[in-house]
Design a protein around this motif. Sequence first.
Motif, PDB file in Angstrom:
ATOM      1  N   LEU A  92      51.726  41.261 -24.964  1.00 12.84           N
ATOM      2  CA  LEU A  92      52.991  41.808 -24.474  1.00 12.84           C
ATOM      3  C   LEU A  92      52.771  42.459 -23.114  1.00 12.84           C
ATOM      4  N   PRO A  93      53.747  42.344 -22.217  1.00 12.50           N
ATOM      5  CA  PRO A  93      53.625  43.029 -20.936  1.00 12.50           C
ATOM      6  C   PRO A  93      53.643  44.543 -21.147  1.00 12.50           C
ATOM      7  N   PRO A  94      53.059  45.321 -20.236  1.00 13.45           N
ATOM      8  CA  PRO A  94      52.976  46.777 -20.414  1.00 13.45           C
ATOM      9  C   PRO A  94      54.337  47.433 -20.668  1.00 13.45           C
ATOM     10  N   GLY A  95      55.382  46.959 -20.018  1.00 19.82           N
ATOM     11  CA  GLY A  95      56.716  47.529 -20.233  1.00 19.82           C
ATOM     12  C   GLY A  95      57.180  47.348 -21.661  1.00 19.82           C
ATOM     13  N   LEU A 155      56.402  51.360 -28.278  1.00 20.85           N
ATOM     14  CA  LEU A 155      55.829  52.658 -28.624  1.00 20.85           C
ATOM     15  C   LEU A 155      56.921  53.731 -28.673  1.00 20.85           C
ATOM     16  N   ALA A 156      57.823  53.713 -27.706  1.00 18.00           N
ATOM     17  CA  ALA A 156      58.914  54.698 -27.671  1.00 18.00           C
ATOM     18  C   ALA A 156      59.829  54.545 -28.884  1.00 18.00           C
ATOM     19  N   GLU A 212      61.582  56.778 -34.181  1.00 20.73           N
ATOM     20  CA  GLU A 212      61.820  56.630 -35.621  1.00 20.73           C
ATOM     21  C   GLU A 212      60.953  57.609 -36.413  1.00 20.73           C
ATOM     22  N   LEU A 213      59.692  57.734 -36.038  1.00 13.53           N
ATOM     23  CA  LEU A 213      58.810  58.678 -36.736  1.00 13.53           C
ATOM     24  C   LEU A 213      59.268  60.123 -36.511  1.00 13.53           C
ATOM     25  N   ARG A 214      59.699  60.446 -35.303  1.00 10.30           N
ATOM     26  CA  ARG A 214      60.197  61.794 -35.009  1.00 10.30           C
ATOM     27  C   ARG A 214      61.417  62.106 -35.886  1.00 10.30           C
ATOM     28  N   ARG A 243      49.829  64.238 -33.796  1.00 11.16           N
ATOM     29  CA  ARG A 243      49.562  62.840 -34.137  1.00 11.16           C
ATOM     30  C   ARG A 243      50.497  61.896 -33.389  1.00 11.16           C
ATOM     31  N   LEU A 244      51.700  62.346 -33.134  1.00 11.99           N
ATOM     32  CA  LEU A 244      52.706  61.510 -32.488  1.00 11.99           C
ATOM     33  C   LEU A 244      52.542  61.466 -30.970  1.00 11.99           C
TER      34      LEU A 244
END
Length: 165
Positions: A63-66, A72-73, A78-80, A129-130
Motif C-alpha cells: 500500500l502507498p504510505p498515504g 492506521l487513522a 475505532e479503538l479510541r 498503546r494507541l
Amino acid sequence: MSDSPGIRASDAEREQAAEALREHYTAGRLTSEELDERLDAVYKATTVAELDRLRGDLPDLPLPPGAVRTELAVRRAELRRQLVQRAGGALTPFAICTLIWAASGADSPFWPVWLLIFPVLFLARNAWRLYGPAPELERLEHELSHRSRRRRHRSVSGPHRGELR
C-alpha cells in the motif's frame, strides 16, 4: 483476483492496472518489452478478468504510505471509540458517589476522586498503546474483542455459581 470475471472494466481500473505494471517495471519484475506489451493489452482490455490475467504472475504491491496512514487513522479512531465507551461505564460509580458527596453537603474532602484511579489508569495505559512510539493496535484489538466475547458468553450462559436460579 476478481470475484466477477465477466464484469466490464472501467477507465479507472485500466489506469490502476497500468500504474501497477509501471511499478513492477520500476521494481525490475518486467522488461521494457513486457511492459509495452502488457500496457497495450491493459488499454485494450474490456473486462476485469482480462486486467487480472495481465497482473496474475506479479505479486501484490504494498500500500502507498498515504493509504497506510489512512488505514492506521481509521483503526485508531475505532479503538479510541471502544476505549472511551468502556471507560464511560467505569465512570458511573464516580458520578453516583459525586452526587452523594454533593447531596451530603460537600463539606468533607472530595473522596469520590479515588474512584477515578481505575478508569484513568485504563485510559492512560491504552492511550499509550494507541498513540505511543510503538503502537500496539493488534494487541489492543485482541484484548478488547476478547473482553467482549467473554461478556457475551457470560450473558448467554445463564446463572453463574452463587446466583439464584
